[in-house]
Design an enzyme around this catalytic site. Structure first.
Site, short mmCIF file in Angstrom:
data_model
loop_
_atom_site.label_atom_id
_atom_site.label_comp_id
_atom_site.label_asym_id
_atom_site.label_seq_id
_atom_site.Cartn_x
_atom_site.Cartn_y
_atom_site.Cartn_z
N HIS A 1 -0.41 4.77 6.70
CA HIS A 1 0.16 5.62 6.33
C HIS A 1 0.89 6.83 6.07
O HIS A 1 0.01 7.75 6.59
CB HIS A 1 -0.45 5.57 4.10
CG HIS A 1 -0.64 3.83 4.27
ND1 HIS A 1 -2.33 3.47 4.62
CD2 HIS A 1 -0.58 2.68 4.02
CE1 HIS A 1 -2.47 2.11 4.29
NE2 HIS A 1 -0.97 2.46 3.53
N ASP B 1 -4.10 8.18 8.25
CA ASP B 1 -4.44 6.77 8.07
C ASP B 1 -4.24 6.03 9.40
O ASP B 1 -5.13 5.16 10.08
CB ASP B 1 -5.55 6.72 7.34
CG ASP B 1 -4.22 5.31 6.77
OD1 ASP B 1 -2.94 5.54 6.80
OD2 ASP B 1 -4.46 4.54 5.63
N SER C 1 1.06 -1.14 0.17
CA SER C 1 -0.07 0.08 -0.28
C SER C 1 0.37 1.22 -0.50
O SER C 1 0.60 2.17 -0.33
CB SER C 1 -1.30 -0.04 0.92
OG SER C 1 0.07 0.04 2.22
#
Length: 384
Positions: A351, A348, A38
């Protein structure tokens, strides 16, 4: 004879001297092929499962709408592409009008190096592990040349064959392999015990890409997961385990153990893969430095999440950024973004924000965190 011996000795010494960066030309990378999770997914999971993979307000700062990235804007891989003058990478799995001329991105949210024995719906970890990403790349390399031969528009949608050996191969993966163990209630020692197997899988993929012609590798180690609210808020951490900057030391020590093993493996690869230019990038130190200097750099509390919902860190693992829930028959979005994402390190709880990603890029691009100390634009050169 004596003069000849001196000449031979002089030439030999010259050959043994390290290559001077200043004497080399910048690399002309025609493409980037990225493998990761991610931290560098530019739309793979969104292409698989739709917008819920990165719902609004993701993308709000730069793209002004969701862009397949778990961030308010650009990721580190986006800044790497910008720095090399290459368009942002499209996800390999995104078939919607995609042009792969300048490379492809195989990284999906939730990916690991080792395959996970769960479904993404059970654990959140992607089925597209690193070995699968390699298989996708291998297929892309072969299939793209067949499609190019059709001519017409197809000729301008994929790299030419020679560009695969001139491309930059970037890797940013490994953190999920560690967090998966914590999620399944493994002890720190149990997680450390399987790290050598994870590193072995990683090096196998590097060798496989090399066998297909890859020559320039830019490899990130894993970041300080003990500084993330995802760990700080979900694991049992005593006050004595918190370091001077507020991070969970035991979890960061595992990351450092992983990185030590990875670096040793890469040193060996640098010896074994004679034609490869392999750069090891210490992302851990760059990111940890950001947490340590956050207030000095104007970020304030580095652990306070921009897009979250409640708790000490504005983070709730059961209600992440952009997730919705029904209240009195109406859909609401409890976890919304803060007023100014540029004032936060974390987007978040897992990240980074775009501005934090940009700062990290500014630290690593000149080679200050690399071994050998190679700037990004020189990463095609094999340094001694």
């Amino acid at each position: 004879m004596e003069q000849l011996c001196k000449l031979i000795l002089y030439v030999t010494l010259l050959l043994l001297l390290p290559v001077s960066i200043s004497s080399l030309q910048e690399c002309n990378f025609p493409a980037i092929f990225n493998f990761g999770d991610s931290n560098s997914d530019t739309g793979a999971l969104t292409a698989m499962f739709g917008q819920p993979a990165s719902p609004p307000p993701n993308g709000e700062t730069f793209f002004h709408s969701p862009a397949g990235r778990v961030c308010d804007g650009r990721l580190l891989i986006d800044f790497i592409a910008e720095g090399l003058g290459i368009p942002y990478l499209s996800a390999y799995l995104d078939s919607m009008g995609t042009n792969f001329t300048h490379g492809a991105n195989y990284a999906p949210i939730g990916s690991t190096i080792r395959r996970q024995n769960t479904t993404i719906f059970q654990s959140g970890y992607s089925p597209i592990s690193l070995d699968i990403q390699y298989e996708q790349f291998s297929y892309f390399l072969k299939r793209s040349q067949i499609i190019r031969q059709k001519g017409d528009i197809f000729k301008y949608m994929f790299p030419e064959e020679y560009e695969f050996s001139s491309a930059l191969y970037t890797f940013d993966i490994g953190g999920n392999d560690l967090s998966a163990g914590y999620q399944f209630n493994m002890s720190i020692e149990q997680v450390k015990a399987y790290v050598p197997d994870v590193i072995s899988e990683f090096t196998t993929t590097i060798k496989n890409v090399y066998a297909l012609g890859g020559r320039a590798f830019w490899i990130h180690n894993t970041g300080p997961v003990g500084c993330l609210p995802y760990i700080l808020d979900t694991q049992v951490i005593t006050a004595a385990q918190v370091d001077n900057h507020g991070c969970a030391a035991p979890f960061n020590e595992v990351s450092q153990y992983f990185n030590k093993q990875l670096k040793e493996a890469i040193v060996q690869l640098q010896k074994d893969l004679h034609l490869a230019a392999i750069t090891y990038v210490d992302i851990y130190s760059a990111k940890y430095s950001l947490f340590a200097q956050a207030k000095k750099l104007g970020f304030g509390n580095p652990f306070l999440v921009c897009c979250g919902h409640g708790g000490k860190y504005n983070f709730n693992n059961a209600m992440r950024c952009g997730w919705t829930k029904m209240v009195n028959g109406k859909e609401t979005v409890p976890a919304q973004s803060c007023e100014d994402p540029s004032s936060r390190v974390l987007w978040d709880g897992i990240h980074f924000t775009e501005v934090a990603n940009k700062w990290v890029y500014s630290q690593i691009a000149d080679g200050a965190y690399s071994d050998p100390p190679t700037p990004l634009k020189m990463a095609c050169h094999k340094m001694i």
